[in-house]
Design an enzyme around this catalytic site. Structure first.
Site, short mmCIF file in Angstrom:
data_model
loop_
_atom_site.label_atom_id
_atom_site.label_comp_id
_atom_site.label_asym_id
_atom_site.label_seq_id
_atom_site.Cartn_x
_atom_site.Cartn_y
_atom_site.Cartn_z
N ALA A 125 -5.20 -76.16 80.21
CA ALA A 125 -6.41 -76.98 80.28
C ALA A 125 -7.64 -76.11 80.48
CB ALA A 125 -6.26 -78.00 81.41
N GLY A 130 -17.67 -81.53 79.01
CA GLY A 130 -18.99 -80.93 78.80
C GLY A 130 -18.97 -79.53 78.21
N ILE A 158 -6.29 -81.99 75.81
CA ILE A 158 -5.22 -81.10 76.25
C ILE A 158 -3.90 -81.42 75.53
CG2 ILE A 158 -4.00 -80.15 78.24
CD1 ILE A 158 -7.14 -79.61 77.99
N GLU A 245 -3.45 -66.72 70.20
CA GLU A 245 -3.60 -68.14 69.87
C GLU A 245 -4.22 -68.29 68.48
OE1 GLU A 245 -5.43 -70.45 72.98
OE2 GLU A 245 -5.73 -72.18 71.67
N GLY A 367 -11.01 -72.03 69.06
CA GLY A 367 -12.31 -71.46 68.70
C GLY A 367 -12.70 -71.89 67.31
N THR A 368 -13.89 -72.48 67.19
CA THR A 368 -14.33 -73.00 65.89
C THR A 368 -14.65 -71.86 64.91
OG1 THR A 368 -16.64 -72.99 66.55
CG2 THR A 368 -15.40 -75.01 67.03
C1 FAD Z 1 -6.26 -81.57 68.52
C2 FAD Z 1 -6.91 -80.68 69.53
C3 FAD Z 1 -6.10 -80.03 70.46
C4 FAD Z 1 -6.69 -79.24 71.44
N1 FAD Z 1 -5.89 -78.65 72.40
C5 FAD Z 1 -6.46 -78.02 73.45
C6 FAD Z 1 -5.68 -77.57 74.56
O1 FAD Z 1 -4.45 -77.69 74.56
N2 FAD Z 1 -6.32 -77.01 75.61
C7 FAD Z 1 -7.66 -76.83 75.64
O2 FAD Z 1 -8.16 -76.32 76.62
N3 FAD Z 1 -8.45 -77.24 74.60
C8 FAD Z 1 -7.88 -77.84 73.52
N4 FAD Z 1 -8.65 -78.28 72.48
C9 FAD Z 1 -10.09 -78.09 72.54
C10 FAD Z 1 -10.65 -77.11 71.52
O3 FAD Z 1 -10.31 -75.81 71.82
C11 FAD Z 1 -12.18 -77.36 71.47
O4 FAD Z 1 -12.37 -78.63 70.85
C12 FAD Z 1 -12.92 -76.29 70.69
O5 FAD Z 1 -12.89 -75.06 71.38
C13 FAD Z 1 -14.39 -76.69 70.45
O6 FAD Z 1 -15.01 -77.09 71.63
P1 FAD Z 1 -15.81 -78.49 71.67
O7 FAD Z 1 -14.92 -79.52 71.10
O8 FAD Z 1 -16.34 -78.69 73.04
O9 FAD Z 1 -17.00 -78.28 70.67
P2 FAD Z 1 -18.47 -77.72 71.01
O10 FAD Z 1 -18.33 -76.45 71.77
O11 FAD Z 1 -19.26 -78.82 71.61
O12 FAD Z 1 -19.01 -77.40 69.56
C14 FAD Z 1 -19.69 -78.36 68.73
C15 FAD Z 1 -20.20 -77.64 67.50
O13 FAD Z 1 -21.14 -76.62 67.90
C16 FAD Z 1 -20.75 -75.39 67.34
N5 FAD Z 1 -21.08 -74.27 68.21
C17 FAD Z 1 -20.76 -74.12 69.52
N6 FAD Z 1 -21.20 -72.94 69.97
C18 FAD Z 1 -21.81 -72.33 68.92
C19 FAD Z 1 -22.47 -71.08 68.75
N7 FAD Z 1 -22.58 -70.19 69.74
N8 FAD Z 1 -22.98 -70.79 67.52
C20 FAD Z 1 -22.88 -71.68 66.50
N9 FAD Z 1 -22.27 -72.88 66.59
C21 FAD Z 1 -21.74 -73.19 67.80
C22 FAD Z 1 -19.24 -75.49 67.17
O14 FAD Z 1 -18.76 -74.55 66.22
C23 FAD Z 1 -19.10 -76.92 66.71
O15 FAD Z 1 -19.35 -77.00 65.33
C24 FAD Z 1 -8.09 -79.05 71.47
C25 FAD Z 1 -8.89 -79.70 70.51
C26 FAD Z 1 -8.32 -80.51 69.56
C27 FAD Z 1 -9.20 -81.21 68.58
#
Ligand code: FAD
Length: 384
Positions: A125, A130, A158, A245, A367-368
């Site tokens: 987690a 936020g 999670i 990962e 990581g996106t």
């Molecule tokens: C199916 C699924 C399973 C998951 N499993 C887990 C898990 O087991 N454990 C866990 O901890 N998390 C998990 N996650 C979370 C996942 O790692 C996050 O959703 C991901 O890291 C993106 O974070 P966020 O959703 O808060 O998006 P945000 O950080 O809010 O990003 C929103 C947008 O802004 C962009 N952005 C953000 N920062 C920048 C930057 N510096 N420059 C340019 N663009 C930027 C992003 O690329 C994205 O397009 C999971 C998510 C999903 C959908």
């Protein structure tokens, strides 16, 4: 193209995985998708077969061989059979490395036998409502009180959280005004600890076989002996383990892209339009030929990265390059394959529709794509 990643031992493991998936996963997969989870018994069965604990030392019931290629083989075989082992993959590819790297002897004794045997299920987690991409912004707190931490906060998205017996929670145990990456710790919270609640199971676009949940922590008391590694150092641990990962996501992306092409080749040979098999149209052949070339390029890249990971030579920017390229390739390929199915491609009873829905998240989690580009850009000297 010829691959030189695997040895005879990996291929023997592949046979075992292939047999298990054919007999004990494929026949039940639709039910699991409907239930939104892989049953506990399947983890235990995989533990029994030695599919989960290859990297766990033998004294705890594991295989004693720390070699990521076994994990890659398991994923490849699942995708070849058009299924995913989502929570299994999270457990052994993403979470287990934290236990292997940072558990002390006492923790190893407590947890490793259950991890090897598939009787202890886990989740990690990091993400909060936020903050996701910006992990240094984590706000869940763990305040020291004698030999306990008191945890307060909320986590979301999670994977595997619903069935998890152990959740590695990334929490803030301190702050450093000069370095916002300092002060995060990894604390293992056990299911059933008072104040720890599992919330909503989130309804996702794809990856239906893995649960994704919200978790809440209200004055959760956890013994300090449940901390993994040093207090305050978790950011560097995350940075280190995120490379694996990301490779895991990329391995899955390439394997799924191969499966998409194979399924499409089959389909277009059988489907007729204008009195001819769809496969006869030059567009169909050119599309599939071009996609095949792209996926082979991605395969070569990921194979190189897997070998570098095994040799502990994979840098964070290279892991980012590989994740970016392989997941973006998967997206293009699966979309174009679906197009060749016509309307049937949009129906969930056809595997391509599921591959399409499952693929979308690969460019987001671990990581996106944008975060991958940020990491790569920094390695090019483009800071700021
Ligand atoms: C199916 C699924 C399973 C998951 N499993 C887990 C898990 O087991 N454990 C866990 O901890 N998390 C998990 N996650 C979370 C996942 O790692 C996050 O959703 C991901 O890291 C993106 O974070 P966020 O959703 O808060 O998006 P945000 O950080 O809010 O990003 C929103 C947008 O802004 C962009 N952005 C953000 N920062 C920048 C930057 N510096 N420059 C340019 N663009 C930027 C992003 O690329 C994205 O397009 C999971 C998510 C999903 C959908």
């Amino acid at each position: 193209m010829r691959r030189d990643v695997y040895t005879a031992d990996h291929e023997a493991f592949r046979e075992l995985a292939r047999g298990f998936i054919a007999k004990e996963v494929v026949p039940h997969y639709a039910d699991w998708e409907h239930d939104g989870r892989i049953p506990r018994e399947t983890f235990a069965r995989m533990g029994e077969l030695g599919l989960l604990g290859t990297a766990i030392p033998e004294e705890y019931g594991g295989g004693g061989v720390r070699d990521y290629r076994y994990n890659a083989v398991l994923q490849e075989e699942a995708y070849r059979a058009l299924v995913t082992l989502g929570t299994v993959r999270t457990q052994i590819d993403v979470i287990l490395p934290y236990f292997l790297e940072y558990a002390n002897d006492e923790q190893r004794g407590r947890w490793f036998p259950g991890l090897a045997g598939g009787t202890l299920l886990t989740a990690i987690a990091m993400t909060e409502p936020g903050t996701g991409s910006d992990l240094a912004g984590i706000r869940t707190t763990a305040v020291r009180d004698g030999d306990e931490y008191i945890i307060n906060g909320a986590k979301t998205f999670i994977t595997g959280g619903l069935l998890a017996d152990l959740v590695i929670v990334v929490a803030r145990t301190g702050t450093d005004p000069d370095n916002r990456r300092k002060g995060l710790s990894l604390i293992v919270v056990e299911h059933g600890t008072p104040g720890f609640t599992k919330g909503r199971v989130l309804d996702k676009l794809g990856c239906k076989v893995q649960d994704t949940v919200e978790l809440a922590f209200t004055d959760v008391r956890v013994p300090v002996t449940n901390r993994l590694g040093q207090e305050g150092e978790a950011f560097s641990y995350l940075g280190h383990n995120l490379a694996q990962e990301r490779i895991t996501v990329a391995v899955g992306s390439v394997a799924q892209a191969h499966s998409a092409i194979a399924a499409t080749v089959e389909y277009v040979k059988g489907r007729k339009a204008f009195g001819r098999p769809v496969a006869d149209f030059q567009n169909t052949k050119f599309e599939l030929a071009a996609m095949s070339a792209e996926v082979e390029a991605a395969q070569t890249m990921i194979d190189r990265a897997v070998l570098d990971l095994v040799d502990s030579e994979l840098s964070a920017p290279d892991a980012a390059r590989v994740k970016l390229f392989c997941t973006e390739t998967q997206a293009r390929v699966v979309d174009r394959c679906l197009q060749l199915f016509g309307g049937y491609g949009y129906m969930l009873e056809y595997p391509i529709a599921r591959l399409y829905a499952d693929a979308r998240v690969a460019r987001i989690y671990a990581g996106t794509s944008e975060v991958m580009k940020t990491i790569i850009a920094k390695s090019l000297g483009l800071n700021g």
